[in-house]
Design a protein around this motif. Structure first.
Motif, PDB file in Angstrom:
ATOM      1  N   PHE A 429       0.821  -1.209   0.000  1.00 40.20           N
ATOM      2  CA  PHE A 429       0.000   0.000   0.000  1.00 40.20           C
ATOM      3  C   PHE A 429       0.856   1.259   0.000  1.00 40.20           C
ATOM      4  O   PHE A 429       0.597   2.206  -0.747  1.00 40.20           O
ATOM      5  N   VAL A 430       1.902   1.278   0.846  1.00 36.81           N
ATOM      6  CA  VAL A 430       2.774   2.455   0.926  1.00 36.81           C
ATOM      7  C   VAL A 430       3.466   2.693  -0.414  1.00 36.81           C
ATOM      8  O   VAL A 430       3.583   3.839  -0.883  1.00 36.81           O
ATOM      9  N   ARG A 431       3.917   1.635  -1.051  1.00 32.96           N
ATOM     10  CA  ARG A 431       4.602   1.788  -2.335  1.00 32.96           C
ATOM     11  C   ARG A 431       3.690   2.410  -3.389  1.00 32.96           C
ATOM     12  O   ARG A 431       4.107   3.284  -4.160  1.00 32.96           O
ATOM     13  N   GLU A 432       2.436   1.999  -3.415  1.00 35.18           N
ATOM     14  CA  GLU A 432       1.520   2.559  -4.413  1.00 35.18           C
ATOM     15  C   GLU A 432       1.053   3.954  -4.031  1.00 35.18           C
ATOM     16  O   GLU A 432       0.913   4.825  -4.895  1.00 35.18           O
ATOM     17  N   ALA A 433       0.818   4.187  -2.741  1.00 35.57           N
ATOM     18  CA  ALA A 433       0.327   5.499  -2.311  1.00 35.57           C
ATOM     19  C   ALA A 433       1.377   6.584  -2.506  1.00 35.57           C
ATOM     20  O   ALA A 433       1.069   7.696  -2.956  1.00 35.57           O
ATOM     21  N   ILE A 434       2.625   6.287  -2.175  1.00 30.13           N
ATOM     22  CA  ILE A 434       3.666   7.297  -2.304  1.00 30.13           C
ATOM     23  C   ILE A 434       3.970   7.594  -3.776  1.00 30.13           C
ATOM     24  O   ILE A 434       4.463   8.686  -4.119  1.00 30.13           O
ATOM     25  N   GLN A 435       3.656   6.645  -4.639  1.00 31.29           N
ATOM     26  CA  GLN A 435       3.878   6.865  -6.071  1.00 31.29           C
ATOM     27  C   GLN A 435       2.757   7.694  -6.684  1.00 31.29           C
ATOM     28  O   GLN A 435       3.001   8.517  -7.577  1.00 31.29           O
ATOM     29  N   LYS A 436       1.510   7.516  -6.195  1.00 33.93           N
ATOM     30  CA  LYS A 436       0.372   8.179  -6.815  1.00 33.93           C
ATOM     31  C   LYS A 436       0.019   9.516  -6.181  1.00 33.93           C
ATOM     32  O   LYS A 436      -0.518  10.394  -6.852  1.00 33.93           O
ATOM     33  N   PHE A 437       0.274   9.661  -4.870  1.00 30.84           N
ATOM     34  CA  PHE A 437      -0.162  10.859  -4.166  1.00 30.84           C
ATOM     35  C   PHE A 437       1.064  11.654  -3.726  1.00 30.84           C
ATOM     36  O   PHE A 437       1.681  11.354  -2.691  1.00 30.84           O
ATOM     37  N   GLU A 667      10.807   4.819 -13.616  1.00 34.03           N
ATOM     38  CA  GLU A 667       9.970   4.470 -14.758  1.00 34.03           C
ATOM     39  C   GLU A 667       9.556   3.000 -14.725  1.00 34.03           C
ATOM     40  O   GLU A 667       8.416   2.649 -15.061  1.00 34.03           O
ATOM     41  N   ALA A 668      10.477   2.144 -14.316  1.00 34.37           N
ATOM     42  CA  ALA A 668      10.127   0.722 -14.198  1.00 34.37           C
ATOM     43  C   ALA A 668       9.038   0.502 -13.144  1.00 34.37           C
ATOM     44  O   ALA A 668       8.138  -0.327 -13.323  1.00 34.37           O
ATOM     45  N   LEU A 669       9.102   1.275 -12.045  1.00 35.55           N
ATOM     46  CA  LEU A 669       8.076   1.174 -11.015  1.00 35.55           C
ATOM     47  C   LEU A 669       6.726   1.633 -11.547  1.00 35.55           C
ATOM     48  O   LEU A 669       5.687   1.016 -11.249  1.00 35.55           O
ATOM     49  N   ASP A 670       6.716   2.712 -12.325  1.00 33.20           N
ATOM     50  CA  ASP A 670       5.459   3.174 -12.923  1.00 33.20           C
ATOM     51  C   ASP A 670       4.848   2.105 -13.823  1.00 33.20           C
ATOM     52  O   ASP A 670       3.633   1.860 -13.799  1.00 33.20           O
TER      53      ASP A 670
END
Length: 983
Positions: A429-437, A667-670
């Motif tokens: 969750f933290v990995r996705e939240a910090i990337q999107k918000f 970019e790979a994470l995106d």
């Protein structure tokens, strides 16, 4: 055509391993005056008749003469079963003469002063299908309607109901008779049976009675209320204009004290009206049922009704989302999961804050509860639900992030293979939240750095380091992470500090042992003062016993205390000393990224060189420690090479390599998150929206046809057909759904008896519909189909024997129970006698019927976390070597998916490209709730394009049968690919 199936309504489980007695012995036991002997003999006769044994008419007369006059109640009950199963017709189709005596005996039982004998006899008459036997009994059955005892009256109503339904000419005035009885009857069970009869044979009379007592329905018993609900549904289904007449009655039944009545009333109310008030009342009744019922199966069934209700009335149910969350008070994990999924579908921007507040309270409750496996899994579900809610509604993320990050210490241990609990889901969750918000980035990083000191699990610590190294871009955050790393490693250099620690520890142990030995030599124990002021003695035995022992580490016992929580080493150093240098490689990547960003943001060369030197010092210390021999396991070549690469990047500072660490990793994470989002959307069930075409006719309520009401099919008939397994199954292809496609030939065309079977696979049983054809010119007597099973299959009942005339045919059905997902084999033979021929019985051996495991396996989806958890938990593994003629990696994967009916969990983007090898995870779930996992690892030489694929497939399942049968299925499919090129 011969009638192969004999009607039987009573199922009796009798042992089949005992030797059946002879007919002479049974006749002697029945003629004896001993009651217990008669009971045992009668039981054996019933069991033998059910198993297809034939008896002479003399045994029937023995029962009539010596057993029927008995007044023992047990014998009376057994006689009812005996007359139910015994053949009542002679081979020429005429009723046996002995049945006249039986009929007279039961006429006397219908006039017996004992109410039990009367009532049980009436129950038996409901099962008779012979009008010749029923006709003389009709006056006595009518008299039983006026008997004083309710047990007799309610069974008399049922007897009249079944007789009128089957042979209405025997009692043509049955509806009038029962309607007049219903007006005078006071007993609830009798009124229920009478009303049920009118419901099925004369709805107009039932409606007339209901109209007279519509306001008193809520005072009736629950059994009568259930029948009233069914009548209202059927009447309104046939005539929708009657809805307004009965809707108030259904509303009143929602307040019934019976849970069954409330459930049926809620379902009927939804069919009667689609008004928001009606739907809201029905949904509230469903939720109340879930909260009050203790049976988890009932909870799941009602939850399914709520989920189905959401498809048509989602806007109305959105107002009840907080009531749905009350279901989380249940203890069953499956019930909680369904409730959270439903609440997440119903949540809106108006209710999201309240929903998140409830879920946060549930998360906090799990931290205060006693830690168990169910508690940890429930916490994981809560974390995933909050994760999805946060992604859909970013405004609530500031409330969720601080609460979830606190659970990074879940699975608080130093063993990497131990379960991580909800911590891994929190990091996802933290990995996705910090990337999107972006607006939450500083808050998440701050909370993550605050919680890092409490994390002890290597996997969680490694992932947290990666997130900090990827997203820390400000100078203050970079320096804070560097400080945390230094604190987690301890004093540098690591090898020298460990040598000093080992040396000091050895000196302290020597001094303590010398002191203990000297006190032992003097014969005096050392005096110690305890916490409460008293004296305690300490001898050399206690000192040496606590300090001695073999050291698990190397170089003077460096790793002696690594397995205990009393070790004072920092967390990161402990993992390195245990030989986990993968966390060191992750640290090297994080420090390299931090150093690259530090160089871009700090212009002072002195500060740049100082920070880079500090990073290189940390990496060099880890490399030195890995090759020093102190850890339990040396550093692996991969980790050593990765750390050395990071050192080289920091030393050379080449621009292309710095861009790789700074830009390309992001970019790979995106791309990874985008592919995961696309995969999740593809797994979601697509909602079917009702589209109205421009040329559709306009429907007026006054002109609506009868089938316009609710569903096109009667709900009560539909549920009954589903329970019996006779409901039609939707098939995408008409040709595949044809019965001819599933017919198995059992014998040859030249055999005396030709047999073929249609194998109908239901959810928990298999029905064999066997066609038998007599191809001879003789009459075949006592023709029996004898079946046996191999595997986890069980024959429910033995098919009854029959007689086949010349060139005649018959159908026999056999039910086989299935309890698990395994391949099964059904085999057997057909035995028969030829009329007029003297000799042994003839036998025709049948071909085997193979039950395919694919009929029970359904492709399903699970998360990567669940896949890894099940892979560790499942104990049965089957490794299958790849031996195929397929030369393309992707083609073999597609062939495997088609052969095993499993779903590929590996994303499509991860399978693209040509690199000479392919690895993929597959998952499926059986209809019995069994999980099956598979890992495919295949390769082929790149310089030989036509070479076949090689590798292996590892299958894991909870049961041995699942793993073995899946492996057999894969081997069979591979043999087909090997034969294909040759053919």
């Amino acid at each position: 055509m011969s009638q192969a199936e004999q009607p039987c309504y009573t199922l009796i489980n009798m042992p089949t391993d005992s030797e059946p007695p002879s007919e002479q012995k049974l006749r002697e036991d029945l003629e004896k005056p001993d009651v217990n002997g008669k009971i045992e003999a009668l039981k054996k006769v019933i069991a033998m008749i059910i198993n297809g044994e034939k008896f002479n008419s003399s045994l029937l007369m023995t029962v009539v003469k010596y057993v029927m006059p008995s007044q023992d109640h047990m014998i009376k009950k057994l006689l009812l079963v005996f007359w139910e199963v015994v053949p009542k017709y002679s081979p020429d189709g005429k009723l046996l003469h002995e049945m006249i005596l039986v009929c007279d005996a039961y006429r006397k039982d219908l006039q017996h002063p004992n109410e039990f004998i009367r009532g049980s006899t009436l129950r038996f008459l409901c099962k008779l299908k012979e009008p010749e036997l029923l006709e003389p009994l009709m006056p006595s059955i009518r008299q039983c309607l006026e008997y004083r005892h309710t047990y007799v009256r309610r069974n008399a109503i049922l007897a009249i109901f079944t007789i009128y339904k089957n042979f209405d000419s025997l009692i043509p005035d049955a509806p009038e008779l029962i309607a007049s009885l219903l007006d005078q009857e006071q007993d609830a069970s009798c009124k229920r049976n009478a009303f049920m009869m009118l419901l099925h044979v004369d709805q107009e009379r039932a409606l007339n009675y209901l109209s007279t007592c519509l306001d008193q329905v809520h005072t009736f018993g629950d059994i009568l209320q259930l029948v009233i609900v069914e009548l209202i549904y059927k009447v309104c289904h046939a005539n929708p204009t009657e809805r307004s007449r009965f809707i108030r009655c259904v509303y009143n039944l929602l307040q019934s004290s019976s849970a069954a009545v409330r459930y049926e009333a809620a379902g009927t109310l939804i069919c009667l009206s689609s008004a928001p008030t009606a739907v809201r009342s029905a949904a509230s009744a469903y939720i109340d049922l879930i909260l009050k019922e203790s049976d988890n199966n009932v909870k799941l069934i009602v939850l399914d009704r709520l989920v189905g209700l959401r498809e048509t009335h989602e806007r109305i149910l959105q107002d009840l989302v907080m009531d749905v969350l009350r279901i989380l008070s249940a203890t069953d994990l499956e019930v909680r999961k369904k409730a959270m999924d439903l609440a997440l579908e119903l949540v809106t921007g108006r209710t999201i804050e309240e929903v998140v507040g409830v879920l946060k309270k549930e998360v906090l409750k799990t931290s205060a509860a006693i830690e168990q496996e169910e508690t940890g899994r429930y916490r994981q579900l809560l974390v995933r639900t909050l994760h999805n809610a946060c992604i859909r509604f970013p405004d609530v993320a500031p409330q969720i992030v601080p609460t979830l990050i606190e659970f990074l210490a879940d699975g608080d241990n130093y063993n990497e293979k131990a379960p991580t609990g909800a911590a891994e889901d929190v990091l996802v969750f933290v990995r996705e939240a910090i990337q999107k918000f972006d607006h939450l980035k500083s808050l998440i990083l701050q909370k993550l750095m605050e919680s890092l000191a409490t994390v002890k699990n290597a996997k969680i610590y490694r992932s947290a380091l990666w997130i900090l190294g990827e997203h820390c871009t400000e100078v203050e955050d970079i320096q804070s992470v560097m400080t945390l790393v230094c604190q987690a490693l301890g004093d540098l250099p690591l090898v020298e500090d460990e040598l000093k620690r080992a040396a000091s520890t050895g000196e302290d142990q020597d001094q303590q042992q010398e002191s203990a030995l000297s006190s032992q030599a003097s014969g005096l124990a050392q005096k110690r003062v305890t916490a409460d002021g008293t004296y305690a003695s300490q001898t050399a035995f206690s000192v040496t016993g606590g300090k001695s022992g073999s050291s698990g580490g190397k170089s003077g016992g460096v790793g002696a205390s690594l397995g205990t929580d009393k070790d004072d080493r920092p967390v990161l150093r402990r993992h390195l000393l245990k030989g986990d240098f993968f966390i060191g490689a992750a640290l090297g990547t994080a420090l390299t990224k931090l150093a690259v960003r530090y160089l871009a943001r700090v212009p002072d060369p002195t500060r740049q060189n100082r920070f880079v030197a500090e990073c290189m010092l940390v990496l060099s210390c880890i490399l030195h420690l890995g090759r020093s021999g102190m850890p339990e396991r040396p550093v692996s070549p991969d980790d050593f090479e990765h750390l050395w690469l990071c050192m080289k990047v920091l030393a050379e500072r080449s621009q292309p390599m710095m861009e790789v660490f700074d830009l390309y990793c992001r970019e790979a994470l995106d791309q990874l998150l985008s592919s995961q989002l696309a995969e999740e959307k593809s797994c979601e069930t697509v909602r079917t929206k009702r589209a109205v075409q421009p040329d559709d006719p306009v429907r007026f309520i006054q002109l609506a046809p009868a089938n316009e009401f609710g569903d096109l099919e009667d709900r009560f008939d539909l549920t009954l057909s589903q329970a019996l397994g006779t409901a039609a199954k939707p098939e995408s292809d008409i040709l595949l759904s044809s019965k001819l496609n599933k017919v198995t030939q059992l014998t040859g065309f030249s055999d005396p008896v030709y047999a073929e079977a249609y194998v109908h696979v239901n959810q928990y049983d298999i029905v064999l519909d066997v066609l038998l054809v007599n191809q001879t010119a003789d009459t075949l007597q006592s023709l029996s189909l004898e079946l046996a099973t191999l595997g986890d299959l069980k024959l429910v009942e033995k098919p009854a024997p029959l007689t086949l005339a010349s060139k005649d045919f018959a159908n026999i059905k056999a039910n086989i129970k299935v309890t698990s997902t395994e391949n099964g084999i059904i085999f057997g033979n057909i035995v028969y006698d030829v009329r007029g021929a003297a000799g042994d019985r003839n036998c025709v051996v049948l071909n085997d019927i193979h039950i395919d495991i694919m009929d029970y396996i359904v492709p399903s989806h699970c998360s990567d976390v669940d896949f890894r958890r099940m892979w560790v938990e499942f104990e049965w593994e089957n490794k299958v070597a790849v031996a195929t003629g397929i030369s393309d990696l992707r083609d073999f994967l597609a062939h495997l998916i088609k052969a095993t009916n499993m779903r590929c969990l590996t994303p499509e983007k991860a399978l693209t490209g040509e690199c000479g090898f392919l690895a993929a995870n597959l998952y499926a779930r059986s209809i019995f709730g069994e999980d099956a996992l598979a890992n495919l690892s295949i390769e082929k030489p790149p310089n030989q394009p036509n070479a076949p694929v090689t590798g292996h497939i590892r299958i894991r399942a909870k049961s041995q049968g699942m793993a073995v049968t899946l492996g057999d299925k894969i081997n069979m499919s591979q043999k087909q690919t090997l034969r294909a090129p040759a053919s």
